[in-house]
Motif scaffolding. Sequence first.
Motif, mmCIF file in Angstrom:
data_model
loop_
_atom_site.group_PDB
_atom_site.id
_atom_site.type_symbol
_atom_site.label_atom_id
_atom_site.label_comp_id
_atom_site.label_asym_id
_atom_site.label_seq_id
_atom_site.Cartn_x
_atom_site.Cartn_y
_atom_site.Cartn_z
ATOM 1 N N TYR A 1 4.281 4.460 -9.689
ATOM 2 C CA TYR A 1 4.745 4.091 -8.352
ATOM 3 C C TYR A 1 4.436 2.627 -8.022
ATOM 4 N N ILE A 2 3.281 2.154 -8.445
ATOM 5 C CA ILE A 2 2.788 0.835 -8.010
ATOM 6 C C ILE A 2 3.240 -0.310 -8.920
ATOM 7 N N PHE B 1 -3.495 -4.352 -9.347
ATOM 8 C CA PHE B 1 -3.534 -3.068 -8.649
ATOM 9 C C PHE B 1 -4.990 -2.648 -8.527
ATOM 10 N N ASP C 1 0.867 -1.171 0.000
ATOM 11 C CA ASP C 1 0.000 0.000 0.000
ATOM 12 C C ASP C 1 0.908 1.227 0.000
ATOM 13 N N VAL C 2 0.943 1.937 -1.106
ATOM 14 C CA VAL C 2 1.835 3.087 -1.273
ATOM 15 C C VAL C 2 1.098 4.369 -0.907
ATOM 16 N N GLY D 1 -1.263 -4.516 -5.404
ATOM 17 C CA GLY D 1 -0.908 -3.128 -5.129
ATOM 18 C C GLY D 1 -2.138 -2.354 -4.703
ATOM 19 N N THR E 1 0.075 5.121 2.270
ATOM 20 C CA THR E 1 -1.023 4.565 3.070
ATOM 21 C C THR E 1 -1.590 5.547 4.093
ATOM 22 N N SER F 1 -7.014 0.385 -7.577
ATOM 23 C CA SER F 1 -6.884 1.823 -7.364
ATOM 24 C C SER F 1 -8.227 2.408 -6.948
ATOM 25 N N CYS G 1 -3.606 1.689 -3.419
ATOM 26 C CA CYS G 1 -3.375 3.119 -3.235
ATOM 27 C C CYS G 1 -4.716 3.830 -3.221
ATOM 28 N N ILE H 1 0.227 7.459 -10.175
ATOM 29 C CA ILE H 1 0.180 6.352 -9.221
ATOM 30 C C ILE H 1 0.636 5.045 -9.868
ATOM 31 N N ALA I 1 8.112 5.487 -2.794
ATOM 32 C CA ALA I 1 8.137 4.281 -3.622
ATOM 33 C C ALA I 1 9.389 4.229 -4.483
#
Length: 233
Positions: free
Chosen positions: A155-156, A166, A73-74, A141, A76, A168, A143, A152, A126
């Motif tokens: 980054y993920i 992911f 979790d980027v 992933g 978070t 999102s 976010c 994003i 990240a």
Amino acid sequence: MREFLVNGLKEIGVEYTEKKVDNLLKYLTLLQEYNSHTNLTAVRDEKSMIEKHFLDSLLLQNLLDDSMKTAIDVGTGAGFPGMVLAIFNENIKFTLMDSIGKKTKFLQLVKDELNLENVEVVTSRAEDYISDEKRESYDLGLCRGVSKLSTILEYIIPFLKKDGVFLSQKMEGTGEETEAQNALEILNSEIIKIFNFELPFCKDPRVVIKIEKREKTDKKYPRRSGIPLKRPL
């Protein structure tokens, strides 16, 4: 608050145990106490915290599957959605990352108080944290971010394994999935499905974009700190 929380879980169709509810309520208490002296969230009312943070995070719960063993979790923040999902999924190892120390200090407190052995807290960006060891090592992933989807993604996606997912979380009607097509192509990923949800009591709409990674990511991504935000793909 227990009744309000349980009713919310029932409304969004998420299965629960008494232990998971207990842990969420402990988390709520810790969040309120910490937020009284350190600003983690602008949401301060108990019921709003439960609905707009906890239940909002758990809109993802029924989108998880047994193949997901590791998650990152980027950005978070105070643990949304990662910490909430970690409480509900002891079988998944979660890395919760944020660049702001006051937030990760709080996350470490929650991890320790709730004895969450499946949580790792990381203070980093990240683009600084990724390495050969971490690159393409996660199944999932996460976010719940305010940055544009095209940013994003950069980054993920490099953290995800081939065929990784992911999820999102975005607000309704941003149109970001169209703007992100170039980033998706560069990062060898594609949107599989867009889910439209609403919170159970206030009825605020929520969108979850499910993205799958098709092939490995070029090692030049993510670009150095600050570039993905200034010059999205």
